[in-house]
Design a protein around this motif. Structure first.
Motif, PDB file in Angstrom:
ATOM      1  N   CYS A 198       0.856  -1.189   0.000  1.00  0.00           N
ATOM      2  CA  CYS A 198       0.000   0.000   0.000  1.00  0.00           C
ATOM      3  C   CYS A 198       0.893   1.240   0.000  1.00  0.00           C
ATOM      4  O   CYS A 198       1.383   1.643   1.056  1.00  0.00           O
ATOM      5  CB  CYS A 198      -0.910  -0.025   1.218  1.00  0.00           C
ATOM      6  SG  CYS A 198      -1.990   1.416   1.354  1.00  0.00           S
ATOM      7  N   VAL A 199       1.085   1.832  -1.176  1.00  0.00           N
ATOM      8  CA  VAL A 199       2.022   2.951  -1.312  1.00  0.00           C
ATOM      9  C   VAL A 199       1.397   4.047  -2.161  1.00  0.00           C
ATOM     10  O   VAL A 199       0.945   3.804  -3.286  1.00  0.00           O
ATOM     11  CB  VAL A 199       3.358   2.499  -1.948  1.00  0.00           C
ATOM     12  CG1 VAL A 199       4.334   3.676  -2.044  1.00  0.00           C
ATOM     13  CG2 VAL A 199       3.982   1.363  -1.142  1.00  0.00           C
ATOM     14  N   LEU A 200       1.395   5.269  -1.621  1.00  0.00           N
ATOM     15  CA  LEU A 200       0.882   6.446  -2.317  1.00  0.00           C
ATOM     16  C   LEU A 200       2.053   7.232  -2.899  1.00  0.00           C
ATOM     17  O   LEU A 200       2.972   7.615  -2.171  1.00  0.00           O
ATOM     18  CB  LEU A 200       0.092   7.336  -1.355  1.00  0.00           C
ATOM     19  CG  LEU A 200      -0.472   8.632  -1.931  1.00  0.00           C
ATOM     20  CD1 LEU A 200      -1.561   8.342  -2.968  1.00  0.00           C
ATOM     21  CD2 LEU A 200      -1.018   9.523  -0.810  1.00  0.00           C
ATOM     22  N   PHE A 201       2.003   7.475  -4.222  1.00  0.00           N
ATOM     23  CA  PHE A 201       3.062   8.203  -4.912  1.00  0.00           C
ATOM     24  C   PHE A 201       2.564   9.565  -5.370  1.00  0.00           C
ATOM     25  O   PHE A 201       1.387   9.736  -5.726  1.00  0.00           O
ATOM     26  CB  PHE A 201       3.522   7.443  -6.166  1.00  0.00           C
ATOM     27  CG  PHE A 201       4.274   6.173  -5.903  1.00  0.00           C
ATOM     28  CD1 PHE A 201       5.653   6.188  -5.734  1.00  0.00           C
ATOM     29  CD2 PHE A 201       3.611   4.949  -5.852  1.00  0.00           C
ATOM     30  CE1 PHE A 201       6.362   5.012  -5.517  1.00  0.00           C
ATOM     31  CE2 PHE A 201       4.310   3.770  -5.644  1.00  0.00           C
ATOM     32  CZ  PHE A 201       5.687   3.803  -5.473  1.00  0.00           C
ATOM     33  N   ASP A 202       3.467  10.515  -5.395  1.00  0.00           N
ATOM     34  CA  ASP A 202       3.288  11.711  -6.209  1.00  0.00           C
ATOM     35  C   ASP A 202       3.507  11.248  -7.648  1.00  0.00           C
ATOM     36  O   ASP A 202       4.596  10.808  -8.008  1.00  0.00           O
ATOM     37  CB  ASP A 202       4.312  12.773  -5.795  1.00  0.00           C
ATOM     38  CG  ASP A 202       4.221  14.048  -6.602  1.00  0.00           C
ATOM     39  OD1 ASP A 202       4.293  13.960  -7.849  1.00  0.00           O
ATOM     40  OD2 ASP A 202       4.131  15.128  -6.015  1.00  0.00           O
ATOM     41  N   THR A 203       2.473  11.316  -8.471  1.00  0.00           N
ATOM     42  CA  THR A 203       2.531  10.721  -9.807  1.00  0.00           C
ATOM     43  C   THR A 203       3.673  11.288 -10.634  1.00  0.00           C
ATOM     44  O   THR A 203       4.423  10.536 -11.286  1.00  0.00           O
ATOM     45  CB  THR A 203       1.202  10.941 -10.550  1.00  0.00           C
ATOM     46  OG1 THR A 203       0.125  10.385  -9.782  1.00  0.00           O
ATOM     47  CG2 THR A 203       1.231  10.277 -11.917  1.00  0.00           C
ATOM     48  N   ALA A 204       3.825  12.596 -10.632  1.00  0.00           N
ATOM     49  CA  ALA A 204       4.875  13.222 -11.442  1.00  0.00           C
ATOM     50  C   ALA A 204       6.255  12.760 -10.995  1.00  0.00           C
ATOM     51  O   ALA A 204       7.146  12.536 -11.833  1.00  0.00           O
ATOM     52  CB  ALA A 204       4.762  14.741 -11.359  1.00  0.00           C
ATOM     53  N   LYS A 205       6.445  12.582  -9.703  1.00  0.00           N
ATOM     54  CA  LYS A 205       7.758  12.170  -9.198  1.00  0.00           C
ATOM     55  C   LYS A 205       8.029  10.702  -9.502  1.00  0.00           C
ATOM     56  O   LYS A 205       9.167  10.329  -9.814  1.00  0.00           O
ATOM     57  CB  LYS A 205       7.852  12.473  -7.704  1.00  0.00           C
ATOM     58  CG  LYS A 205       7.917  13.977  -7.437  1.00  0.00           C
ATOM     59  CD  LYS A 205       7.864  14.323  -5.959  1.00  0.00           C
ATOM     60  CE  LYS A 205       7.924  15.849  -5.793  1.00  0.00           C
ATOM     61  NZ  LYS A 205       7.759  16.268  -4.383  1.00  0.00           N
ATOM     62  N   LEU A 206       7.004   9.875  -9.424  1.00  0.00           N
ATOM     63  CA  LEU A 206       7.181   8.470  -9.804  1.00  0.00           C
ATOM     64  C   LEU A 206       7.565   8.370 -11.276  1.00  0.00           C
ATOM     65  O   LEU A 206       8.488   7.626 -11.643  1.00  0.00           O
ATOM     66  CB  LEU A 206       5.899   7.687  -9.523  1.00  0.00           C
ATOM     67  CG  LEU A 206       5.873   6.223  -9.974  1.00  0.00           C
ATOM     68  CD1 LEU A 206       7.005   5.418  -9.369  1.00  0.00           C
ATOM     69  CD2 LEU A 206       4.511   5.582  -9.649  1.00  0.00           C
TER      70      LEU A 206
END
Length: 287
Positions: A198-206
């Motif tokens: 269960c991991v939440l990313f900043d989409t742009a940074k990923l």
């Protein structure tokens, strides 16, 4: 206050009952701005057509959630599966949730708050294995909080920082957060090697860190693709775990039977894809 949208990404294969439970817990979140994307790689009859899953999909639509479902074949490995899901993302944040994880209702809201507060690349909720309740392992409960903002950090397989993953084995994190009296309203960031499930990313940074674009370099049978992506994000933008977690593992048998090739050991410096140290295997999937 308008909440930013989050795309919840669920890779699944051959687990309709578990998938239904996971999707129900996503639907129970108190964060309304969610779009849910499911990519099923079940061979033959899709899990998306099973009665329990169909019922939950109806429930989610009735709750007003936008849903995108895919029967994504052929199977080319979990890294490609995650790359496919990332390609569907339209939101500024994306949350990867495995299909055998139960989320507490406030998890997404607290996880997003932690990530936004620190401005790093990802924040994760490590999964608790509740069958291990009462099995105290103090030597594996080492934890270091980020006292200020989360900073970029290089963690390589076999390094001293790599040993942090022991905190996420069994019910270690659950025991520790209970002793500390941690509450979701005062969630804190701590240093990790990686976070599973269960991991939440900043989409742009990923995406800036390459996402899962390494998938063609791996054979179809591999593991650790989520770990490698997190390590690359952590090196450029930083990443953390959230305490308390709020995520629980169903402790089902792994669907990834062939685990000889572990992505970070295979593709990062000092990796050894032939003779893997036993500690390199994600704790939630050990026998």
């Amino acid at each position: 206050m308008t909440l930013p949208r989050i795309d919840v990404l669920v890779p699944t294969c051959g687990r309709p009952a578990a998938l239904a439970v996971t999707l129900t817990s996503i639907g129970a979140q108190d964060y309304p701005a969610l779009r849910i994307v499911v990519s099923d790689q079940t061979e033959g009859s899709t899990a998306l057509g099973q009665a329990e899953v169909v019922a939950v999909l109806r429930y989610l639509r009735a709750r007003g959630h936008q849903l995108d479902t895919w029967h994504h074949l052929p199977r080319r490995g979990m890294a490609e599966q995650r790359a496919f899901l990332l390609a569907q993302v339209q939101a500024p944040y994306c949350l990867f949730v495995d299909d055998d994880v139960i989320l507490e209702p406030g998890l997404v809201r607290h996880l997003h708050g932690l990530l936004a507060r620190h401005g790093c690349g990802f924040a994760g909720s490590a999964v608790h294995g509740l069958s291990y309740l009462g099995q105290e392992r103090p030597a594996q409960e080492q934890l270091t909080f980020w006292e200020d903002r989360v900073e970029p950090e290089t963690v390589l397989p076999g390094s001293s920082a790599w040993a942090r993953h022991h905190l996420h084995s069994a019910a270690n994190l659950y025991h520790l957060q209970r002793r500390l009296g941690a509450t979701p309203e005062s969630a804190r960031a701590y240093r990790v090697a990686w976070v599973g499930g269960c991991v939440l990313f900043d989409t742009a940074k990923l995406r800036a860190a390459g996402g899962f674009d390494f998938w063609p370099a791996l054979p179809t049978s591999h593991c650790g693709e989520d770990v490698l992506a997190q390590l690359r994000v952590m090196e450029r933008f930083g990443g953390c775990g959230m305490l308390p977690s709020g995520a629980y593992h169903m402790e089902l048998p792994t669907t990834l039977k062939q685990r000889t090739i572990d992505a970070p050991w295979a593709l990062l410096p000092h990796g050894d894809p032939v003779a893997l140290p036993p500690s390199s295997m994600p704790a939630r999937e050990r026998p």
